[in-house]
Design a protein around this motif. Structure first.
Motif, PDB file in Angstrom:
ATOM      1  N   VAL A   1       0.841  -1.203   0.000  1.00 52.90           N
ATOM      2  CA  VAL A   1       0.000   0.000   0.000  1.00 52.90           C
ATOM      3  C   VAL A   1       0.876   1.254   0.000  1.00 52.90           C
ATOM      4  O   VAL A   1       0.611   2.221  -0.720  1.00 52.90           O
ATOM      5  N   ILE A   2       1.963   1.205   0.797  1.00 47.76           N
ATOM      6  CA  ILE A   2       2.887   2.342   0.843  1.00 47.76           C
ATOM      7  C   ILE A   2       3.628   2.454  -0.494  1.00 47.76           C
ATOM      8  O   ILE A   2       3.795   3.545  -1.040  1.00 47.76           O
TER       9      ILE A   2
ATOM     10  N   ALA B   1       4.438  -7.624  -6.910  1.00 50.12           N
ATOM     11  CA  ALA B   1       3.423  -8.650  -7.168  1.00 50.12           C
ATOM     12  C   ALA B   1       2.060  -8.164  -6.692  1.00 50.12           C
ATOM     13  O   ALA B   1       1.926  -7.625  -5.609  1.00 50.12           O
ATOM     14  N   GLY B   2       1.060  -8.346  -7.509  1.00 47.53           N
ATOM     15  CA  GLY B   2      -0.314  -8.069  -7.098  1.00 47.53           C
ATOM     16  C   GLY B   2      -0.709  -6.607  -7.154  1.00 47.53           C
ATOM     17  O   GLY B   2       0.125  -5.705  -7.286  1.00 47.53           O
ATOM     18  N   ASN B   3      -1.986  -6.388  -7.077  1.00 46.17           N
ATOM     19  CA  ASN B   3      -2.554  -5.049  -6.970  1.00 46.17           C
ATOM     20  C   ASN B   3      -2.084  -4.056  -8.041  1.00 46.17           C
ATOM     21  O   ASN B   3      -1.892  -2.879  -7.755  1.00 46.17           O
TER      22      ASN B   3
ATOM     23  N   LEU C   1       1.905   0.053 -12.427  1.00 46.15           N
ATOM     24  CA  LEU C   1       2.204   1.363 -11.852  1.00 46.15           C
ATOM     25  C   LEU C   1       3.706   1.647 -11.954  1.00 46.15           C
ATOM     26  O   LEU C   1       4.132   2.771 -12.257  1.00 46.15           O
ATOM     27  N   TYR C   2       4.483   0.607 -11.711  1.00 43.10           N
ATOM     28  CA  TYR C   2       5.936   0.749 -11.810  1.00 43.10           C
ATOM     29  C   TYR C   2       6.347   1.158 -13.232  1.00 43.10           C
ATOM     30  O   TYR C   2       7.153   2.062 -13.434  1.00 43.10           O
TER      31      TYR C   2
ATOM     32  N   ARG D   1      -8.151  -5.480  10.505  1.00 44.83           N
ATOM     33  CA  ARG D   1      -7.829  -6.843  10.103  1.00 44.83           C
ATOM     34  C   ARG D   1      -6.423  -6.948   9.511  1.00 44.83           C
ATOM     35  O   ARG D   1      -5.761  -7.976   9.602  1.00 44.83           O
ATOM     36  N   GLY D   2      -5.992  -5.879   8.868  1.00 46.30           N
ATOM     37  CA  GLY D   2      -4.676  -5.904   8.238  1.00 46.30           C
ATOM     38  C   GLY D   2      -4.504  -4.680   7.362  1.00 46.30           C
ATOM     39  O   GLY D   2      -5.338  -3.779   7.378  1.00 46.30           O
ATOM     40  N   ILE D   3      -3.408  -4.686   6.583  1.00 45.19           N
ATOM     41  CA  ILE D   3      -3.134  -3.526   5.729  1.00 45.19           C
ATOM     42  C   ILE D   3      -3.552  -3.857   4.304  1.00 45.19           C
ATOM     43  O   ILE D   3      -3.096  -4.854   3.736  1.00 45.19           O
ATOM     44  N   SER D   4      -4.428  -3.049   3.743  1.00 44.45           N
ATOM     45  CA  SER D   4      -4.834  -3.234   2.348  1.00 44.45           C
ATOM     46  C   SER D   4      -5.119  -1.878   1.740  1.00 44.45           C
ATOM     47  O   SER D   4      -5.105  -0.861   2.433  1.00 44.45           O
ATOM     48  N   SER D   5      -5.418  -1.919   0.460  1.00 41.90           N
ATOM     49  CA  SER D   5      -5.712  -0.662  -0.227  1.00 41.90           C
ATOM     50  C   SER D   5      -7.131  -0.211   0.129  1.00 41.90           C
ATOM     51  O   SER D   5      -7.957  -1.020   0.544  1.00 41.90           O
TER      52      SER D   5
END
Lengths: 141, 235, 516
Positions: free
Chosen positions: C144-145, C174-176, C181-182, C283-287
């Motif tokens: 996310v960061i 990996a993912g998202n 974006l890179y 619950r956790g870190i997500s977008s």
């Protein structure tokens, strides 16, 4: 290839007595594949099949074939020490295949291999053009 | 000089200087697969990843002045293995082309200039060339089954026109014989041009597109002028 | 009667959950520690019977699903409510990492949130030319960061900035859509400098500007950078409130302190307690997009409990009042926190999963679970004599969620199993008590084998670990007593490992035969 298929020339496989290995030149294989979409990998192998009872492929081969070290004009730029050094892997690869003769269809590879075989202790290696083994195996009328 | 003195201030570099090059160099993820494939990696601290990185950062002059592009064998393994499809061998060729022409190492550029002037890398006159070819033809004719072998130079309307690598009329004349024997055995109708017969195109190595075009153009001209149907260009 | 749900949270995820639940006519009570979203919540109030308590913390919780009694505190005022379900969606915190780089915040050295703040953004982007963004150089950053750093850089580039550098450790894409974006960032001309073996050095001048010196790992050249603005990344940490909530509700936390243990059975929105759900930044870190989806998932999890007739009120475990000495071992050990502490201890059937951990651990054998009495399970001498098989008798304790399924699979695909095999299916390996193991060893001619779920994969969190520990202690006991400890073995297995089940059992049989 066309000559052999149309039986305009005839080949006597028994004339090639040494165990041969085939080397894909960078420009005919890998770079042709990348630039023009067709690498000449299968055609020379078919000719090898016609000319020799038994021959071996090097490993790795085709797209991953090891460079002989003589391309890109390195035969003429004067950086000979480096050029001889690059060739060590190629010679190791040929040694590992057990072949006594290496068949190439490229002038640079031919020159390079003939030039470096002595430095890497493989003086007995015979370097031939692809068309040379065809000529050698011709059945003459 | 201390370590700090050698430090380059990164934001003083012009990162855009090579951005117009259409080789995707900016997509490099510095994974290093190219370096592990490269036969030249390690020599003179060279590896293709470094070169791509330097171009991406805009360190064009350093790359052009270095020996790196010239010790590269242009084998293309780097490019074939690159996961980001960066045209690494094109980058090398581009950097070679940016070298001052008289700074091109070895005989590459001199040979090319000679070829542009005289039609072949050796500067071999037409008479000498014809003499060598005929001499080799006579040698073949002495072998059994090749009794009536001849080489027909500049024959019009032949089925195959073949070019000659300069070393075959220089130090390796015996190697001319293989193709010729095959032609003979196949009953082929073939010919060799008497001028501009050079098959090797050193423009490929020096990155000189203009010269390359000119050299290839000459072969196309031959095909037209002599009315040959097929070209054998074993380079 | 409408489903009554308590939502604990203060951010947009909590808001989305409330919105979702209200649209399905769930009666919602909101308890937020602050009042940041008061306005937003007020807008949707009124459509349904909804209460909102701001500046309110949870004091205690008793009961089980369908009947939670919640005591809340609002400025020393006590509020008691009874609800069916609870959802926790408390926002996470941003922690700036200036200190870890040895930097202090200034107008020239700012945090990622400062850069993204719409009020400052235009000034920062207009007045400065070169930017360095630091990402994950000290602690590996969450994707996310990474996404925020790349997004901000691309935004700067589109603002006309040409000197943008991202200094990063391994950039994991990996993912998202991170890889896309890179590529976009690369195309925008952003220079990435990757550090794997080395770290850059930071020097901060009196004007607050940061100078960075480093060796580029690819070209091995020394560089320095003196950007106009240095942007320091942040890490996302769970709210400190979660620790309190975990204690109050008896919830397990994961390795980073979020309210869902690292256990596949808890996905997507479950906790170790029936009727208590967790979503989004708790619950956790997500977008943000994922948080929105999680809000929906949590709402569905709540709605699955709409029909109160479906609540499982059958007694799965009961505490024998005559035997209980109120040692509270069961209360401590219950992975689902379903032991009620009234004048007498009792199991709340709605919350009970019937795993049997309490039964195995109770020092007075005062808790009974249906079908788990060792007297019924273990073949006695008579049965053994009636069995004429010459092969050794093997008792295999199989967790019903993994090994028992693997056994059925092995049988259904026709794999060979030992002839003298007796399968004892248990609800959870944690229910296998010392008595079970010792009785089995006493009565089996061959050996005893315990097959549990893999570690970290137990529905009862630690039932498998308990089983292995007990087997270890029995193993020590029997070898001290001169009995071959190879007769008692433990393995972990998954339900799809029929072939492995067969291999383990056949090898075990062979070893037992070799012992004799």
């Amino acid at each position: 290839m066309k000559y052999i298929k149309e039986e305009r020339i005839k080949i006597d496989k028994s004339k090639i007595t040494k165990l041969a290995a085939y080397h894909d030149p960078c420009n005919y294989g890998r770079k042709a594949q990348m630039l023009f979409g067709h690498g000449y990998f299968q055609e020379p192998r078919w000719i090898m099949d016609q000319c020799a009872e038994e021959w071996v492929d090097l490993y790795p081969m085709e797209m991953n074939q090891t460079c002989c070290g003589g391309g890109g004009g390195t035969l003429t730029t004067g950086n000979d020490e480096e050029r001889v050094y690059y060739g060590r892997k190629k010679i190791d690869q040929i040694k590992a295949s057990g072949a006594e003769m290496i068949v190439v269809p490229c002038h640079s590879c031919h020159g390079q291999l003939n030039n470096i075989k002595k430095e890497h202790g493989f003086e007995e290696l015979e370097v031939k053009y692809l068309w040379e083994i065809v000529a050698d195996a011709l059945i003459l009328k | 000089m201390t370590e700090a003195d050698k430090r380059v201030n990164l934001d003083q570099l012009d990162h855009d200087s090579c951005r117009s090059w259409d080789y995707s160099q900016d997509f490099c993820v510095t994974c290093g697969i190219c370096s592990s494939m490269c036969p030249v990696s390690g020599i003179d601290d060279f590896d293709p990843r470094k070169l791509v990185r330097m171009i991406s950062l805009g360190m064009e002059n350093e790359a052009v002045d270095s020996r790196w592009p010239w010790i590269c064998t242009m084998c293309g393994k780097c490019e074939a293995s690159c996961p980001m499809e960066i045209k690494i061998s094109s980058i090398v060729r581009k950097i070679r082309s940016l070298r001052e022409r008289d700074e091109v190492p070895g005989i590459l550029h001199k040979g090319l200039e000679t070829a542009l002037k005289t039609g072949n890398n050796l500067g071999l006159p037409k008479e000498d060339f014809e003499f060598i070819l005929e001499d080799v033809a006579e040698e073949i004719a002495e072998e059994p089954s090749f009794e009536n072998f001849t080489v027909e130079i500049d024959k019009k309307g032949a089925n195959i026109l073949t070019t000659i690598h300069n070393k075959l009329v220089n130090t390796h004349t015996d190697d001319l014989k293989h193709w010729w024997k095959i032609f003979h055995a196949a009953g082929e109708d073939w010919t060799v041009p008497s001028e501009n017969w050079e098959g090797t195109n050193w423009g490929l190595f020096t990155g000189d597109d203009e010269a390359m075009k000119k050299m290839s153009g000459r072969i196309v001209d031959h095909m037209k002028n002599l009315g040959a149907k097929n070209l054998l260009w074993p380079e | 009667m409408a489903l009554k749900t308590l939502v604990i949270g203060n951010g947009s995820c909590a808001f989305d959950i409330v919105d979702n639940l209200l649209s399905k006519n769930v009666e919602v009570i909101i308890a937020t520690r602050d009042n940041s979203l008061h306005q937003k919540f007020s807008e949707i109030m009124g459509q349904n019977i909804t209460e909102i308590h701001t500046e309110t913390t949870i004091h205690s919780c008793t009961g089980a699903i369908g009947n939670f009694t919640i005591s809340m505190k609002n400025n020393n005022k006590s509020i008691i409510r009874i609800v069916d379900c609870i959802v926790i969606a408390e926002d996470s915190f941003r922690k700036t990492l200036f200190a870890s780089y040895g930097l202090s915040p200034s107008t020239k050295t700012i945090s990622l949130s400062d850069l993204d703040n719409p009020e400052n953004y235009k000034n920062i982007a207009d007045e400065n030319k070169s930017f360095v963004l630091l990402k994950g150089l000290k602690f590996e950053s969450n994707p996310v960061i990474s996404k925020e750093v790349m997004d901000s850089s691309i935004k700067l580039a589109s603002h006309g900035q040409s000197k943008i550098y991202i200094l990063t450790k391994n950039l994991k894409v990996a993912g998202n859509r991170l890889e896309a974006l890179y590529r976009k960032a690369k195309k925008a001309g952003i220079i990435f400098i990757k550090f794997t073996d080395s770290e850059p050095e930071f020097f901060q001048g009196e004007d607050g500007k940061t100078c960075i010196e480093f060796t580029d790992e690819v070209t091995k050249k020394n560089f320095s950078l003196t950007p106009d603005i240095t942007v320091v990344d942040e890490s996302i940490v769970p709210s400190d409130y979660l620790e309190t909530l975990a204690k109050t509700f008896g919830l397990n936390i994961d390795c980073s302190g979020f309210l869902q243990s690292d256990n596949v059975h808890r996905l997507p929105a479950y906790t170790n307690r029936k009727g208590i759900f967790v979503a989004g930044p708790s619950r956790g870190i997500s977008s943000p997009e994922d948080y929105k989806a999680e809000a929906g998932t949590a709402a569905i999890a709540v709605l699955n409990n709409s029909d109160k007739n479906n609540y499982d009120i059958k007694d799965k475990a009961y505490i024998n009042k005559g035997g209980c000495v109120r040692c509270l071992t069961c209360y401590r050990i219950c992975p689902h926190k379903t032991i009620s502490l009234n004048s007498t201890l009792s199991v709340m059937p709605e919350g009970c999963e019937g795993c049997g951990l309490c039964t195995a651990e109770c020092p007075k054998n005062a808790i009974t679970i249906e079908n788990l009495d060792h007297k019924f399970l273990i073949p006695d001498d008579k049965i053994q004599n009636a069995d004429s098989a010459s092969k050794p008798r093997i008792t295999a304790f199989c967790c019903s969620r993994s090994a028992a399924e693997a056994y059925k699979l092995a049988v259904s695909i026709g794999l060979t199993l030992p002839e003298g095999l007796k399968i004892v299916e248990v609800p959870c390996a944690g229910s296998i008590s010392l008595t079970h193991i010792l009785n089995s060893l006493k009565n089996s001619t061959g050996g005893t084998i315990i097959l549990t779920c893999h570690e970290g994969n137990c529905f009862s969190e630690k039932g498998n670990v308990f089983a292995h520990n007990r087997a270890k202690s029995v193993s020590k006991m029997i070898s001290d007593a001169g009995y071959k400890k190879e007769r008692l073995m433990t393995y972990t297995i998954a339900s799809n490992m029929g072939k492995e089940f067969s291999n383990i059992l056949n090898d075990f049989e062979k070893n037992i035969i070799d012992l004799e």
